[in-house]
Design a protein around this motif. Structure first.
Motif, PDB file in Angstrom:
ATOM      1  N   ARG A   1       0.954  -1.280  -0.180  1.00 26.60           N
ATOM      2  CA  ARG A   1      -0.057  -0.022   0.134  1.00 26.60           C
ATOM      3  C   ARG A   1       0.755   1.223   0.002  1.00 26.60           C
ATOM      4  NH1 ARG A   1      -3.463  -2.958   4.363  1.00 26.60           N
ATOM      5  NH2 ARG A   1      -4.958  -4.096   3.073  1.00 26.60           N
ATOM      6  N   ARG A   2       1.855   1.186   0.881  1.00 26.41           N
ATOM      7  CA  ARG A   2       2.783   2.399   0.660  1.00 26.41           C
ATOM      8  C   ARG A   2       3.617   2.620  -0.536  1.00 26.41           C
ATOM      9  NH1 ARG A   2       3.508   7.323   1.912  1.00 26.41           N
ATOM     10  NH2 ARG A   2       5.912   8.084   2.453  1.00 26.41           N
ATOM     11  N   ALA A   3       3.900   1.455  -1.231  1.00 31.05           N
ATOM     12  CA  ALA A   3       4.656   1.649  -2.474  1.00 31.05           C
ATOM     13  C   ALA A   3       3.567   2.424  -3.364  1.00 31.05           C
ATOM     14  CB  ALA A   3       4.984   0.360  -2.896  1.00 31.05           C
ATOM     15  N   VAL A   4       2.400   2.130  -3.449  1.00 28.04           N
ATOM     16  CA  VAL A   4       1.260   2.598  -4.275  1.00 28.04           C
ATOM     17  C   VAL A   4       1.277   3.998  -3.986  1.00 28.04           C
ATOM     18  CG1 VAL A   4      -0.673   2.653  -5.215  1.00 28.04           C
ATOM     19  CG2 VAL A   4       0.316   0.593  -4.991  1.00 28.04           C
ATOM     20  N   GLU A   5       1.499   4.503  -2.851  1.00 27.54           N
ATOM     21  CA  GLU A   5       1.356   5.948  -2.204  1.00 27.54           C
ATOM     22  C   GLU A   5       2.588   6.458  -2.539  1.00 27.54           C
ATOM     23  OE1 GLU A   5      -0.981   5.044   1.926  1.00 27.54           O
ATOM     24  OE2 GLU A   5       0.845   5.445   2.276  1.00 27.54           O
ATOM     25  N   LEU A   6       3.548   5.747  -2.659  1.00 24.02           N
ATOM     26  CA  LEU A   6       4.741   6.830  -3.173  1.00 24.02           C
ATOM     27  C   LEU A   6       4.903   6.940  -4.692  1.00 24.02           C
ATOM     28  CD1 LEU A   6       7.308   4.788  -0.695  1.00 24.02           C
ATOM     29  CD2 LEU A   6       6.812   7.338  -0.748  1.00 24.02           C
ATOM     30  N   GLY A   7       3.844   6.404  -5.507  1.00 27.71           N
ATOM     31  CA  GLY A   7       3.908   6.456  -6.985  1.00 27.71           C
ATOM     32  C   GLY A   7       4.170   5.346  -7.568  1.00 27.71           C
ATOM     33  N   VAL A   8       4.623   4.142  -7.063  1.00 25.33           N
ATOM     34  CA  VAL A   8       4.723   2.823  -7.752  1.00 25.33           C
ATOM     35  C   VAL A   8       3.702   2.460  -8.384  1.00 25.33           C
ATOM     36  CG1 VAL A   8       5.524   0.604  -7.252  1.00 25.33           C
ATOM     37  CG2 VAL A   8       6.778   2.143  -6.224  1.00 25.33           C
ATOM     38  N   ASP A   9       3.637   2.365  -9.744  1.00 24.31           N
ATOM     39  CA  ASP A   9       2.638   1.964 -10.656  1.00 24.31           C
ATOM     40  C   ASP A   9       2.971   0.546 -11.355  1.00 24.31           C
ATOM     41  OD1 ASP A   9       4.101   2.965 -12.593  1.00 24.31           O
ATOM     42  OD2 ASP A   9       2.661   4.607 -12.831  1.00 24.31           O
ATOM     43  N   HIS A  10       3.829  -0.075 -11.132  1.00 22.88           N
ATOM     44  CA  HIS A  10       4.430  -1.383 -11.830  1.00 22.88           C
ATOM     45  C   HIS A  10       4.993  -2.415 -10.695  1.00 22.88           C
ATOM     46  CE1 HIS A  10       7.933  -3.184 -14.409  1.00 22.88           C
ATOM     47  NE2 HIS A  10       6.893  -4.004 -14.283  1.00 22.88           N
ATOM     48  N   ILE A  11       4.184  -3.349 -10.530  1.00 23.59           N
ATOM     49  CA  ILE A  11       4.649  -4.504  -9.708  1.00 23.59           C
ATOM     50  C   ILE A  11       4.868  -5.767 -10.407  1.00 23.59           C
ATOM     51  CG2 ILE A  11       3.716  -5.810  -7.491  1.00 23.59           C
ATOM     52  CD1 ILE A  11       2.051  -3.203  -6.812  1.00 23.59           C
ATOM     53  N   ASP A  12       6.101  -6.385  -9.941  1.00 19.29           N
ATOM     54  CA  ASP A  12       6.632  -7.700 -10.599  1.00 19.29           C
ATOM     55  C   ASP A  12       6.367  -8.815  -9.547  1.00 19.29           C
ATOM     56  OD1 ASP A  12       8.208  -8.847 -13.068  1.00 19.29           O
ATOM     57  OD2 ASP A  12       9.104  -9.654 -11.196  1.00 19.29           O
ATOM     58  N   THR A  13       5.582  -9.835  -9.978  1.00 12.89           N
ATOM     59  CA  THR A  13       5.281 -10.926  -8.972  1.00 12.89           C
ATOM     60  C   THR A  13       5.504 -12.259  -9.725  1.00 12.89           C
ATOM     61  OG1 THR A  13       3.710 -11.788  -7.518  1.00 12.89           O
ATOM     62  CG2 THR A  13       2.695 -10.794  -9.677  1.00 12.89           C
ATOM     63  N   ALA A  14       5.047 -13.293  -9.167  1.00 10.87           N
ATOM     64  CA  ALA A  14       5.005 -14.723  -9.718  1.00 10.87           C
ATOM     65  C   ALA A  14       3.960 -15.432  -8.898  1.00 10.87           C
ATOM     66  CB  ALA A  14       6.089 -15.223 -10.193  1.00 10.87           C
ATOM     67  N   ALA A  15       3.504 -16.197  -9.420  1.00 12.27           N
ATOM     68  CA  ALA A  15       2.523 -17.413  -8.579  1.00 12.27           C
ATOM     69  C   ALA A  15       3.613 -18.132  -7.714  1.00 12.27           C
ATOM     70  CB  ALA A  15       1.612 -18.295  -9.324  1.00 12.27           C
ATOM     71  N   PHE A  16       4.788 -18.411  -8.188  1.00  9.56           N
ATOM     72  CA  PHE A  16       5.739 -19.335  -7.533  1.00  9.56           C
ATOM     73  C   PHE A  16       6.420 -18.569  -6.272  1.00  9.56           C
ATOM     74  CE2 PHE A  16       7.749 -18.265 -11.640  1.00  9.56           C
ATOM     75  CZ  PHE A  16       8.763 -17.846 -11.317  1.00  9.56           C
ATOM     76  N   TYR A  17       5.998 -17.034  -6.092  1.00 11.35           N
ATOM     77  CA  TYR A  17       6.607 -16.467  -5.121  1.00 11.35           C
ATOM     78  C   TYR A  17       6.097 -16.621  -3.809  1.00 11.35           C
ATOM     79  CZ  TYR A  17       9.503 -13.199  -8.314  1.00 11.35           C
ATOM     80  OH  TYR A  17      10.255 -12.710  -9.207  1.00 11.35           O
ATOM     81  N   TYR A  18       6.176 -17.640  -3.096  1.00  5.00           N
ATOM     82  CA  TYR A  18       5.344 -18.051  -1.985  1.00  5.00           C
ATOM     83  C   TYR A  18       6.352 -18.815  -0.669  1.00  5.00           C
ATOM     84  CZ  TYR A  18       4.807 -22.845  -3.394  1.00  5.00           C
ATOM     85  OH  TYR A  18       4.985 -23.948  -4.022  1.00  5.00           O
ATOM     86  N   HIS A  19       6.325 -18.542   0.587  1.00  4.70           N
ATOM     87  CA  HIS A  19       6.922 -19.338   1.332  1.00  4.70           C
ATOM     88  C   HIS A  19       6.187 -20.546   1.921  1.00  4.70           C
ATOM     89  CE1 HIS A  19       9.092 -20.295   5.078  1.00  4.70           C
ATOM     90  NE2 HIS A  19      10.025 -19.444   4.753  1.00  4.70           N
ATOM     91  N   GLN A  20       6.886 -21.526   1.936  1.00  2.59           N
ATOM     92  CA  GLN A  20       6.020 -22.825   2.451  1.00  2.59           C
ATOM     93  C   GLN A  20       5.139 -22.655   3.544  1.00  2.59           C
ATOM     94  OE1 GLN A  20      10.067 -24.503   1.846  1.00  2.59           O
ATOM     95  NE2 GLN A  20       8.932 -26.179   1.441  1.00  2.59           N
ATOM     96  N   ASP A  21       5.877 -22.001   4.590  1.00  2.19           N
ATOM     97  CA  ASP A  21       5.163 -21.705   5.941  1.00  2.19           C
ATOM     98  C   ASP A  21       4.431 -20.179   5.871  1.00  2.19           C
ATOM     99  OD1 ASP A  21       5.959 -24.282   6.821  1.00  2.19           O
ATOM    100  OD2 ASP A  21       8.097 -23.255   7.136  1.00  2.19           O
ATOM    101  N   GLY A  22       4.144 -19.627   5.245  1.00  2.09           N
ATOM    102  CA  GLY A  22       3.634 -18.399   5.155  1.00  2.09           C
ATOM    103  C   GLY A  22       2.794 -17.870   3.846  1.00  2.09           C
ATOM    104  N   PRO A  23       3.117 -16.341   3.696  1.00  2.00           N
ATOM    105  CA  PRO A  23       2.206 -15.969   2.668  1.00  2.00           C
ATOM    106  C   PRO A  23       2.632 -16.080   1.456  1.00  2.00           C
ATOM    107  CG  PRO A  23       3.559 -14.232   3.687  1.00  2.00           C
ATOM    108  CD  PRO A  23       3.840 -15.578   4.267  1.00  2.00           C
ATOM    109  N   ALA A  24       2.035 -15.857   0.200  1.00  2.00           N
ATOM    110  CA  ALA A  24       2.000 -15.721  -1.249  1.00  2.00           C
ATOM    111  C   ALA A  24       2.171 -14.494  -1.711  1.00  2.00           C
ATOM    112  CB  ALA A  24       1.297 -16.734  -1.873  1.00  2.00           C
TER     113      ALA A  24
END
Length: 286
Positions: A45-68
């Motif tokens: 949320r803060r990134a968007v507030e700072l003007g970021v409008d390009h986010i890079d991700t992937a479905a395989f970005y997740y932790h086995q014991d935590g969030p994706a």
């Protein structure tokens, strides 16, 4: 904001050249602890507030014991603000118990991976999908035509807006461009490790974005005397000089630094305002 601060991705998606990479939000993919989901939501949320409008991700970005990463992006930002561009990657295979991708999806598995990203992000169409063949070894040496044709067909169906390539050689880029337009390349590159000079020239000539992964070195901040000296002169940090140097190196360069720290987010985005001198750039290029 000036046109020098932005890039028209694919000719129709204008993004600020300082973006954000979501890989670190779920936590370390090398056996470390899971990231804190609440902190990750605040960072997005803060990134968007700072003007970021390009986010890079992937479905395989997740932790086995935590969030994706995809789940956090949707929870933090949906309904998405107008103009937010989300790029994702497909190709690497990661099993349920794998700490990191251990193989490659065949062409027949790419549709399901694209649909997974659509579902997790809550979108009807993905803005940009990179095909990433191979692992961390030097790129090249294999044909990517069959797999890229699958993504081109999904683009024709309207599920993908633009296509990109990650960790590829100049020959693989040329092969893919015979099938469908490529609007972005994501290879390893930082100002202390300036690989891909010829491929970067191709991107500049044809107005293809170049969004390097590991813009801050990847496995620790580079210990580079030149960068440290420039940082000291400007009262800046070494990461800020690394990022500002990337943006100054080429008008097609997009920076997508990732972090799980709110403080580092502020530091990274501020690097877009760091004006390096001609002497600084000569030192970095030399």
């Amino acid at each position: 904001m000036t046109t020098h601060d932005t890039f028209d991705l694919g000719g129709d998606l204008r993004v600020t050249r300082m973006g954000f990479g979501a890989m670190r939000l779920p936590g370390s993919r090398r056996g470390g602890p899971a990231g804190d989901r609440g902190t990750g939501l605040k960072i997005l949320r803060r990134a968007v507030e700072l003007g970021v409008d390009h986010i890079d991700t992937a479905a395989f970005y997740y932790h086995q014991d935590g969030p994706a990463a995809n789940e956090m992006i949707r929870a933090a930002l949906s309904p998405y603000p107008p103009g937010l561009v989300i790029a994702t990657k497909v190709g690497p295979y990661r099993g349920p118990d794998d700490p990191f991708p251990s193989g490659q999806l065949p062409a027949s598995g790419l549709r399901a991976e694209v649909e997974r990203n659509l579902r997790e992000l809550g979108r009807d169409r993905l803005d940009l999908v990179y095909l990433r063949p191979g692992g961390l070894e030097a790129p090249g040496g294999e044909t990517i035509g069959e797999r890229f044709e699958v993504l081109a067909a999904l683009r024709d169906e309207g599920l993908i807006r633009h296509l990109g390539l990650s960790h590829v050689s100049a020959a693989q880029l040329a092969e893919a461009r015979k099938i469908a337009p490529v609007v972005a390349v994501q290879n390893r590159f930082d100002v202390t490790l300036p690989r891909d000079a010829g491929l970067l020239e191709t991107c500049e000539r044809d107005h293809i974005a170049y969004a390097p992964y590991f813009p801050l070195g990847g496995f620790g901040i580079p210990d580079d005397a030149r960068v440290k000296a420039i940082a000291a002169r400007h009262g800046a940090t070494v990461p800020q000089v690394l990022l500002a140097g990337l943006l100054a190196l080429s008008p097609v360069m997009l920076a997508i630094p990732g972090t799980g720290s709110p403080g580092h987010l502020e530091e990274n985005t501020a690097a877009a305002r760091l004006a390096l001198t001609g002497e600084d750039l000569s030192v970095l290029r030399g």
